[in-house]
Design an enzyme around this catalytic site. Structure first.
Site, PDB file in Angstrom:
ATOM      1  N   GLU A 106       0.835  -1.201   0.000  1.00 17.05           N
ATOM      2  CA  GLU A 106       0.000   0.000   0.000  1.00 17.05           C
ATOM      3  C   GLU A 106       0.871   1.252   0.000  1.00 17.05           C
ATOM      4  O   GLU A 106       1.992   1.240   0.513  1.00 17.05           O
ATOM      5  CB  GLU A 106      -0.886   0.022   1.255  1.00 17.05           C
ATOM      6  N   ASP A 107       0.336   2.320  -0.559  1.00 16.81           N
ATOM      7  CA  ASP A 107       1.036   3.597  -0.465  1.00 16.81           C
ATOM      8  C   ASP A 107       0.856   4.210   0.917  1.00 16.81           C
ATOM      9  O   ASP A 107       1.800   4.663   1.537  1.00 16.81           O
ATOM     10  CB  ASP A 107       0.554   4.570  -1.563  1.00 16.81           C
ATOM     11  N   ASP A 110      -4.684   5.273   5.971  1.00 15.49           N
ATOM     12  CA  ASP A 110      -5.227   6.453   6.644  1.00 15.49           C
ATOM     13  C   ASP A 110      -6.256   5.992   7.687  1.00 15.49           C
ATOM     14  O   ASP A 110      -5.883   5.650   8.809  1.00 15.49           O
ATOM     15  CB  ASP A 110      -5.828   7.372   5.572  1.00 15.49           C
ATOM     16  N   LYS A 138      -0.886   6.833   8.648  1.00 15.83           N
ATOM     17  CA  LYS A 138      -1.373   7.906   9.524  1.00 15.83           C
ATOM     18  C   LYS A 138      -1.984   7.211  10.731  1.00 15.83           C
ATOM     19  O   LYS A 138      -3.208   7.104  10.860  1.00 15.83           O
ATOM     20  CB  LYS A 138      -2.419   8.751   8.809  1.00 15.83           C
ATOM     21  N   PHE A 159      -2.737  15.724   4.775  1.00 12.45           N
ATOM     22  CA  PHE A 159      -2.805  15.196   3.418  1.00 12.45           C
ATOM     23  C   PHE A 159      -1.480  15.380   2.681  1.00 12.45           C
ATOM     24  O   PHE A 159      -0.866  16.440   2.737  1.00 12.45           O
ATOM     25  CB  PHE A 159      -3.936  15.890   2.650  1.00 12.45           C
ATOM     26  N   ASP A 166      -1.960  10.964  -4.873  1.00 14.83           N
ATOM     27  CA  ASP A 166      -2.591  12.009  -5.672  1.00 14.83           C
ATOM     28  C   ASP A 166      -3.538  12.871  -4.854  1.00 14.83           C
ATOM     29  O   ASP A 166      -4.022  12.479  -3.798  1.00 14.83           O
ATOM     30  CB  ASP A 166      -3.421  11.379  -6.788  1.00 14.83           C
ATOM     31  N   ARG A 172       0.696  12.589  -8.756  1.00 16.02           N
ATOM     32  CA  ARG A 172       1.321  11.269  -8.582  1.00 16.02           C
ATOM     33  C   ARG A 172       2.733  11.226  -9.139  1.00 16.02           C
ATOM     34  O   ARG A 172       3.554  10.409  -8.759  1.00 16.02           O
ATOM     35  CB  ARG A 172       0.527  10.192  -9.332  1.00 16.02           C
TER      36      ARG A 172
HETATM   37  P1  IMP Z   1      -8.069   4.628   4.006  1.00 19.31           P
HETATM   38  O1  IMP Z   1      -9.056   3.660   3.440  1.00 19.31           O
HETATM   39  O2  IMP Z   1      -8.754   5.781   4.707  1.00 19.31           O
HETATM   40  O3  IMP Z   1      -7.025   3.991   4.886  1.00 19.31           O
HETATM   41  O4  IMP Z   1      -7.359   5.325   2.797  1.00 19.31           O
HETATM   42  C1  IMP Z   1      -6.459   4.651   2.071  1.00 19.31           C
HETATM   43  C2  IMP Z   1      -6.314   5.194   0.676  1.00 19.31           C
HETATM   44  O5  IMP Z   1      -6.673   6.574   0.571  1.00 19.31           O
HETATM   45  C3  IMP Z   1      -4.870   5.119   0.288  1.00 19.31           C
HETATM   46  O6  IMP Z   1      -4.586   3.907  -0.356  1.00 19.31           O
HETATM   47  C4  IMP Z   1      -4.696   6.315  -0.613  1.00 19.31           C
HETATM   48  O7  IMP Z   1      -4.984   5.971  -1.937  1.00 19.31           O
HETATM   49  C5  IMP Z   1      -5.704   7.311  -0.124  1.00 19.31           C
HETATM   50  N1  IMP Z   1      -5.069   8.305   0.796  1.00 19.31           N
HETATM   51  C6  IMP Z   1      -5.113   8.319   2.137  1.00 19.31           C
HETATM   52  N2  IMP Z   1      -4.431   9.363   2.652  1.00 19.31           N
HETATM   53  C7  IMP Z   1      -3.937  10.030   1.587  1.00 19.31           C
HETATM   54  C8  IMP Z   1      -3.097  11.204   1.461  1.00 19.31           C
HETATM   55  O8  IMP Z   1      -2.679  11.869   2.421  1.00 19.31           O
HETATM   56  N3  IMP Z   1      -2.807  11.566   0.184  1.00 19.31           N
HETATM   57  C9  IMP Z   1      -3.236  10.893  -0.914  1.00 19.31           C
HETATM   58  N4  IMP Z   1      -4.002   9.782  -0.839  1.00 19.31           N
HETATM   59  C10 IMP Z   1      -4.354   9.363   0.402  1.00 19.31           C
HETATM   60 MG    MG Z   2      -4.156   3.726  -2.442  1.00 17.46          MG
END
Ligand code: IMP
Ligand code: MG
Length: 181
Positions: A106-107, A110, A138, A159, A166, A172
Site C-alpha cells: 500500500e502507499d 489512513d 497515519k 494530506f 494524488d 502522482r
Molecule cells: P483509508 O481507506 O482511509 O485507509 O485510505 C487509504 C487510501 O486513501 C490510500 O490507499 C490512498 O490511496 C488514499 N489516501 C489516504 N491518505 C492520503 C493522502 O494523504 N494523500 C493521498 N491519498 C491518500
Molecule cells: Mg491507495
C-alpha cells in the site's frame, strides 16, 4: 529549510516539500532487507494496490531478492482529500491466493478502511499468511486496530501528494512527497 519556490500548487491547494525521494529510497532499502529475511523460501505473492502504490511497488520490488510474484489490485475510496469509507473494487486479483504467503503493498493507510476491506476479502480465500507493507501510515487516524508489519513512515494526519499519491488524480508524478499547507 524550504523556500517558497519549493511549494507546488495542485488545483486549488498548495503543498510544501515533506519527504525527499532519496529518504524514501533509503527507507525502502531497509524494508527490503527485512522482507528478504522474513520471506526466504516462502515464494510470496505481492499484491500492490493501485493506483497509489505504483511507484512504491516499483522501488520496493527492486530490493526484493526472493523467488516471488507481483500482481495488482485496484480499489478506490478517496474523493478529494477525504476518505469516503466505501470501497469500490475496480480490478480484482487475477490469480489464486490460496495457500500463498501474501504481502499487500500500500502507499498509505489512513482510516484503514481500504486495507481492512482487502485483508478481509483476501483472508476468505485461505492464504497461508497475509501481511501489509505500507510506505506511509497515519496511525492516529486509524479507525480500528490494524497490524501493519512494515511501515515506511508513520506520519501525522495531514494530506500528502507525490511519489504515486494524488490529490484528485493529480500529483502522482512527483518523485518527492509534499504535504498540504
Ligand atoms: P483509508 O481507506 O482511509 O485507509 O485510505 C487509504 C487510501 O486513501 C490510500 O490507499 C490512498 O490511496 C488514499 N489516501 C489516504 N491518505 C492520503 C493522502 O494523504 N494523500 C493521498 N491519498 C491518500
Ligand atoms: Mg491507495
Amino acid at each position: 529549510m524550504t523556500s517558497l519556490s519549493d511549494t507546488i500548487t495542485i488545483k486549488d491547494l498548495e503543498f510544501i516539500p515533506y519527504v525527499t525521494h532519496s529518504d524514501i529510497l533509503e527507507r525502502i532499502k531497509e524494508i527490503g532487507i527485512k522482507i528478504n529475511q522474513d520471506y526466504e523460501n516462502k515464494n510470496p505473492l505481492f499484491i500492490a494496490v493501485l493506483n497509489g502504490s505504483f511507484m512504491f511497488a516499483s522501488d520496493l520490488m527492486k530490493q526484493v531478492d526472493l523467488k516471488s510474484e507481483l500482481t495488482f489490485i485496484k480499489v478506490n475510496s478517496y474523493e478529494g482529500t477525504e476518505s469516503t469509507g466505501s470501497i469500490k473494487e475496480m480490478i480484482g486479483i487475477g490469480q489464486s491466493v490460496t495457500d500463498r504467503h501474501i504481502v499487500i503493498i500500500e502507499d498509505i493507510v489512513d482510516t484503514g478502511h481500504t486495507i481492512n476491506h482487502l485483508l478481509s476479502e483476501i483472508s476468505k480465500k485461505d492464504p497461508a499468511s497475509i501481511e501489509v507493507v505500507t510506505l506511509f501510515s497515519k496511525t492516529e487516524s486509524h479507525k480500528t486496530d490494524i497490524y501493519l508489519k512494515y511501515i515506511g513512515f508513520d506520519i501525522p494526519n495531514k494530506f500528502i501528494v507525490g511519489y504515486g499519491l494524488d490529490y484528485d488524480g493529480y500529483g502522482r508524478n512527483y518523485q518527492d512527497v509534499y504535504q498540504l499547507v
